[in-house]
Design an enzyme around this catalytic site. Structure first.
Site, short mmCIF file in Angstrom:
data_model
loop_
_atom_site.label_atom_id
_atom_site.label_comp_id
_atom_site.label_asym_id
_atom_site.label_seq_id
_atom_site.Cartn_x
_atom_site.Cartn_y
_atom_site.Cartn_z
N GLU A 94 0.86 -1.05 0.14
CA GLU A 94 0.06 0.17 0.40
C GLU A 94 0.60 1.16 0.11
O GLU A 94 1.91 0.98 0.51
CB GLU A 94 -0.69 -0.14 1.67
N ASP A 95 0.78 2.31 -0.60
CA ASP A 95 1.30 3.67 -0.49
C ASP A 95 1.48 4.49 0.62
O ASP A 95 2.37 4.22 1.65
CB ASP A 95 0.92 4.25 -1.96
N ASP A 98 -3.70 5.79 6.50
CA ASP A 98 -4.18 7.32 6.81
C ASP A 98 -5.45 6.60 8.02
O ASP A 98 -4.33 6.47 9.58
CB ASP A 98 -4.89 8.18 5.79
N PHE A 147 -0.58 16.05 3.26
CA PHE A 147 -1.04 15.81 1.86
C PHE A 147 0.02 15.37 0.49
O PHE A 147 0.92 16.68 0.57
CB PHE A 147 -2.14 16.43 1.46
N ARG A 160 1.31 11.64 -9.77
CA ARG A 160 1.80 10.35 -9.11
C ARG A 160 3.84 9.76 -9.88
O ARG A 160 4.05 9.50 -9.73
CB ARG A 160 1.05 8.79 -9.33
P1 IMP Z 1 -7.75 5.17 4.72
O1 IMP Z 1 -8.65 4.14 4.18
O2 IMP Z 1 -7.74 5.78 5.44
O3 IMP Z 1 -5.93 4.80 5.14
O4 IMP Z 1 -6.45 5.89 3.11
C1 IMP Z 1 -5.69 5.21 2.31
C2 IMP Z 1 -5.91 5.98 1.24
O5 IMP Z 1 -6.22 7.06 0.94
C3 IMP Z 1 -4.40 6.37 0.52
O6 IMP Z 1 -4.53 4.49 -0.27
C4 IMP Z 1 -4.67 7.11 -0.24
O7 IMP Z 1 -5.09 6.91 -1.64
C5 IMP Z 1 -5.06 8.07 0.28
N1 IMP Z 1 -4.29 9.30 0.62
C6 IMP Z 1 -3.80 9.37 2.23
N2 IMP Z 1 -2.90 10.53 2.97
C7 IMP Z 1 -2.90 10.52 1.34
C8 IMP Z 1 -1.68 11.45 1.05
O8 IMP Z 1 -1.37 12.67 2.10
N3 IMP Z 1 -1.28 11.73 -0.80
C9 IMP Z 1 -2.07 10.84 -0.97
N4 IMP Z 1 -3.25 9.66 -0.93
C10 IMP Z 1 -3.86 10.00 0.37
MG MG Z 2 -4.76 4.49 -2.23
#
Ligand code: IMP
Ligand code: MG
Length: 169
Positions: A94-95, A98, A147, A160
């Site tokens: 995963e990237d 959050d 962000f 990207r």
């Molecule tokens: P989560 O389900 O809230 O953990 O969301 C994670 C996803 O939100 C990641 O896979 C990203 O696609 C997106 N995301 C969360 N924070 C960032 C950020 O700082 N930059 C870009 N994408 C983010």
């Molecule tokens: Mg993502």
């Protein structure tokens, strides 16, 4: 403008370390690296080239229901890996983590397919998840509460391609 948060060399060094950690963590068995698209595509491409043991690669595309900016917690698979997970070590890449909600749902979904083990490798962790997923085993960097874009991460599908990770503000 964008400030560089993690530059190319810093990322490359850490990705090489992660590759070595992963190589050591899986001495036996089939290893399937599953990239969560789209954000993981550059990280995954660099990471698998640092893994020095046999590895299979597939991708998964998940979408949260609805178009809101906050995770709803529901997850739907838009692309489901063709690969059988049964009996394999599955490493989800995963990237950035959050809230961790997307991953939580994905884990129970993938876990039901009887992999030999299930773990997560995230390039970045904002450490905002109230309950980080138990499967989170490899993390590249702790991320600041900003962000971030670049190295696969987007804002509205832009940035990207940047070779570094920057702060959008
Ligand atoms: P989560 O389900 O809230 O953990 O969301 C994670 C996803 O939100 C990641 O896979 C990203 O696609 C997106 N995301 C969360 N924070 C960032 C950020 O700082 N930059 C870009 N994408 C983010
Ligand atoms: Mg993502």
């Amino acid at each position: 403008m964008k400030a560089v948060v993690f530059d190319e060399r810093t990322i490359a060094r850490r990705v090489a370390e992660l590759g070595a950690e992963i190589t050591a963590a899986y001495p036996t068995g089939d290893l399937l690296v599953l990239g969560l698209l789209k954000g993981s595509f550059i990280f995954l491409a660099d990471l698998v080239r640092q893994i020095e043991r046999p590895v299979q690669v597939d991708f998964i595309v998940a979408s949260s229901y609805g178009a809101g900016t906050t995770s709803s917690g529901n997850v739907r698979l838009l692309y489901d890996p063709a690969t059988d997970l049964d009996g394999k070590h599955v490493l989800l890449v995963e990237d950035i983590i959050d809230t961790g909600k997307t991953l939580q749902r994905l884990m129970s979904l993938l876990g039901a397919r009887r992999p030999r083990s299930l773990a997560i490798c995230a390039l970045l962790d904002k450490r905002l998840a109230p309950e980080p997923p138990a499967e989170l085993r490899f993390v590249g960097f702790d991320a600041p509460p900003a962000f971030l874009v670049g190295y696969g991460l987007d804002h509205a599908e832009n940035y990207r391609h940047l070779p570094f990770i920057g702060d959008l503000e």
